[in-house]
Design an enzyme around this catalytic site. Structure first.
Site, PDB file in Angstrom:
ATOM      1  N   ASP A 108      -5.155  -8.281  -3.203  1.00  0.00           N
ATOM      2  CA  ASP A 108      -5.484  -8.152  -1.811  1.00  0.00           C
ATOM      3  C   ASP A 108      -6.596  -8.075  -1.253  1.00  0.00           C
ATOM      4  O   ASP A 108      -6.933 -10.082  -0.680  1.00  0.00           O
ATOM      5  CB  ASP A 108      -4.988  -6.535  -1.759  1.00  0.00           C
ATOM      6  CG  ASP A 108      -4.853  -6.268   0.236  1.00  0.00           C
ATOM      7  OD1 ASP A 108      -5.635  -6.699   1.197  1.00  0.00           O
ATOM      8  OD2 ASP A 108      -5.476  -5.089  -0.118  1.00  0.00           O
TER       9      ASP A 108
ATOM     10  N   HIS B  23       0.683  -1.144   0.202  1.00  0.00           N
ATOM     11  CA  HIS B  23       0.215   0.018  -0.190  1.00  0.00           C
ATOM     12  C   HIS B  23       1.011   1.144  -0.106  1.00  0.00           C
ATOM     13  O   HIS B  23       0.601   1.840  -0.758  1.00  0.00           O
ATOM     14  CB  HIS B  23      -0.974  -0.161   1.267  1.00  0.00           C
ATOM     15  CG  HIS B  23      -1.932  -1.058   1.122  1.00  0.00           C
ATOM     16  ND1 HIS B  23      -2.901  -1.484   0.726  1.00  0.00           N
ATOM     17  CD2 HIS B  23      -1.699  -2.168   2.251  1.00  0.00           C
ATOM     18  CE1 HIS B  23      -3.773  -2.883   1.308  1.00  0.00           C
ATOM     19  NE2 HIS B  23      -2.954  -3.132   1.370  1.00  0.00           N
TER      20      HIS B  23
END
Length: 450
Positions: free
Chosen positions: A324, A273
Site C-alpha cells: 500500500d 483493507h
C-alpha cells in the site's frame, strides 16, 4: 543449459505445503515470460550446468496493492501526530508535484525495491491520471504508461488497476488536489482506460477508489467494464469508520452493501483493507467470492485498525497482501503481521500456518492480480523463483525443514538473495541486476520532488 533453457538447482524449495531438499527446476525462456517446464524432487546434487540457489526458494511474491508515489512519504509522515485524514493532506502535496517523467523515475526505483524484497508482480492502484488542475496530458494515459514502463525496466510484472476517482465524498465534487484524479464521469473514465492495452509484462485491470469517490449510480459502469474484459477489479473498502458513517447517512447502508447492490462484488473483485465490517458485510464478501487484500504495515501505520481477516477467509474470501503506502516494502513483514495482529486482537496464537500465509503472499496474491498462472513452483507456471538466505543473523539456526516458518516469522526483505522473474534474473546476490544502486535511485527520484 542455454540462454533459453535453464536448470536451477534449489538447495531447499517450498513445494506447498512442505519444504523439500534438492529440487531441480527446468525453465524455458529468459526474457520475463519464461515458464517452468519441469520440477524434479530428490535431486541430491546440482546437475551439470545448473544455476545453484542456496537457501530456501519460494515462488515469486505478489504485492497486490501499491501506490508507488507514496514511497516518497516514508519517514516524513512520522513527524507529529494525526489521523489518516491528516496524513492524506501530506500525500496530496506529493501527488501535486509529480509529472510523467518524475513518476517514471520514482516508480522504477520503487519497483526495483520490491524486486529486492522478492516481489515479481505488483498491483498498482493508479489514480493519478492528469496534469495539475485536471487537464489531460497529450497522451491521456501518460502517467499509467510511465508506471508500465517502470515495471518493465525493474523486471517485474504489473497489473495496472486503473482507478475511477470522481468525487471527494458523497455528493461532493473533487477538491483541487483530486482534480488530477478525476475523468468527470465513469463513462469518460472507461473511454480513457480502454486505450490502455495488455502486453507481456502488463495486465490492465480496474479499480473503484472507494464508495465515497465514485457515485453510486456510476459504480456499475466500472464493474461492467471489468466484467467485459474479465479483468480484476479492486476497491478500497471500509478502511475508515468515517466512510462507513458517511455511506450510511447518504444511502442507508454499509459500503459493502452498496457495492453488492450495484454488482461490484464477484470472484474477480478484491476489497482492499476490509477493516470495519459488519457480520452481514463479511457474509456478502465471502459469499460472492470477493477477495480481501490486507495491508498490515500500512493499516497499523495509519492507525486504521485490524480487519477481520480470519472471519473473511472462513466466509470464503481469498486473502492477499499488499504494501500500500510503502511504510516498508517487505512481504514477509506483511505476512507475519497479519497473524501477529490477530494474536494481539484475540489473545490466541496460530490463526494461520506459515504455509497459509505464504499462499496469501504467492498464489492467491497473483490470482488477485489476474495472474492465475503464477505463484507456484509447478510445470506451466511463470518461472518466478525467490531465494531467501537461511544463514543470516535472522534466519540461522532453524532446521531447513522449517524454512517456511523461518521465512514468514523471522526473515526480512534483506534476506532475499536471488530473484528470477519470468525466467529473467533480476536480483543476484542481493543486488538488482538492471537498476544497480536502488538506494541512490530512490534518493534521486524523491529529491526531485522537493
Amino acid at each position: 543449459m542455454t540462454a533459453e533453457h535453464t536448470t536451477y538447482w534449489l538447495e531447499h524449495a517450498w513445494l506447498d505445503p512442505a519444504v523439500e531438499p534438492g529440487v531441480a527446476v527446468d525453465v524455458s525462456g529468459a526474457d520475463g515470460t519464461g515458464r517452468i517446464t519441469a520440477v524434479r524432487r530428490g535431486v541430491a546434487a546440482p546437475p551439470p550446468g545448473a544455476v545453484v540457489l542456496r537457501g530456501l526458494t519460494l515462488p515469486g511474491l505478489a504485492n497486490a496493492h501499491s501506490h508507488a508515489f507514496h514511497r516518497a512519504l516514508r519517514s516524513t509522515v512520522q513527524v507529529g501526530s494525526g489521523t489518516f485524514w491528516t496524513w492524506r493532506e501530506t500525500m496530496y502535496s506529493v501527488a501535486d508535484r509529480l509529472t510523467p517523467d518524475t513518476y517514471h523515475a520514482l516508480a522504477r526505483a520503487v519497483y526495483a525495491e520490491m524486486a529486492l524484497a522478492g516481489v515479481t508482480a505488483v498491483g498498482e492502484f493508479h489514480y493519478l491520471h492528469h496534469a495539475p488542475g485536471g487537464t489531460p496530458y497529450a497522451d491521456p494515459n501518460a502517467m499509467g504508461e510511465a508506471l508500465i514502463a517502470a515495471a518493465d525496466e525493474a523486471g517485474i510484472r504489473i497489473t495496472l488497476l486503473d482507478t475511477a476517482y470522481l468525487s471527494s465524498g458523497f455528493g461532493k465534487a473533487p477538491d483541487r488536489h483530486q482534480q488530477r484524479f478525476s475523468d468527470g464521469t465513469a463513462e469518460a473514465w472507461a473511454a480513457r482506460a480502454s486505450l490502455l492495452k495488455d502486453r507481456p509484462h502488463a495486465r490492465i485491470g480496474a479499480a473503484i477508489h472507494s464508495v465515497r469517490a465514485v457515485p453510486a449510480a456510476q459504480l456499475a459502469t466500472v464493474a461492467q467494464w471489468a466484467a467485459d474484459r474479465q479483468a480484476p477489479l479492486h476497491v478500497h473498502l471500509s478502511e475508515q469508520t468515517a466512510e462507513n458513517e458517511a455511506c450510511q447517512a447518504a444511502h442507508g447502508c454499509t459500503p459493502t452493501q452498496l457495492l453488492a447492490d450495484h454488482g461490484v462484488l464477484s470472484a474477480r473483485t478484491t476489497g482492499v483493507h476490509n477493516t470495519h465490517l459488519t457480520p452481514a458485510d463479511i457474509a456478502l464478501i465471502g459469499g460472492s467470492g470477493t477477495g480481501t487484500c490486507m495491508c498490515p504495515t500500512t493499516e497499523r501505520d495509519l492507525a486504521d485498525g485490524i480487519g477481520p481477516a480470519v472471519a473473511l477467509q472462513q466466509a470464503g474470501s481469498p486473502l492477499s497482501l499488499g504494501s500500500d503506502s510503502h511504510a516498508v516494502i517487505d512481504p514477509f513483514e506483511e505476512a507475519r503481521a497479519m497473524e501477529l495482529n490477530e494474536r494481539l486482537r484475540s489473545r490466541t496464537r496460530g490463526h494461520w500456518t506459515a504455509a497459509a500465509l505464504l499462499r496469501a503472499a504467492t498464489v492467491d496474491g497473483h490470482a488477485a492480480l489476474g495472474r492465475q498462472d503464477a505463484g507456484v513452483l509447478e510445470p506451466g507456471a511463470a518461472a518466478d523463483l525467490v531465494t531467501v538466505a537461511l544463514d543470516s543473523v535472522r534466519t540461522a539456526g532453524a532446521p531447513p525443514r522449517l524454512g517456511a516458518e523461518t521465512a514468514v516469522f523471522a526473515a526480512s526483505a534483506a534476506d532475499v538473495t536471488d530473484v528470477i522473474a519470468g525466467g529473467r534474473q533480476i536480483v543476484r546476490d542481493g543486488a538488482h541486476v538492471v537498476v544497480g544502486d536502488v538506494a541512490n535511485a530512490l534518493s534521486t527520484a524523491i529529491a526531485a520532488l522537493h
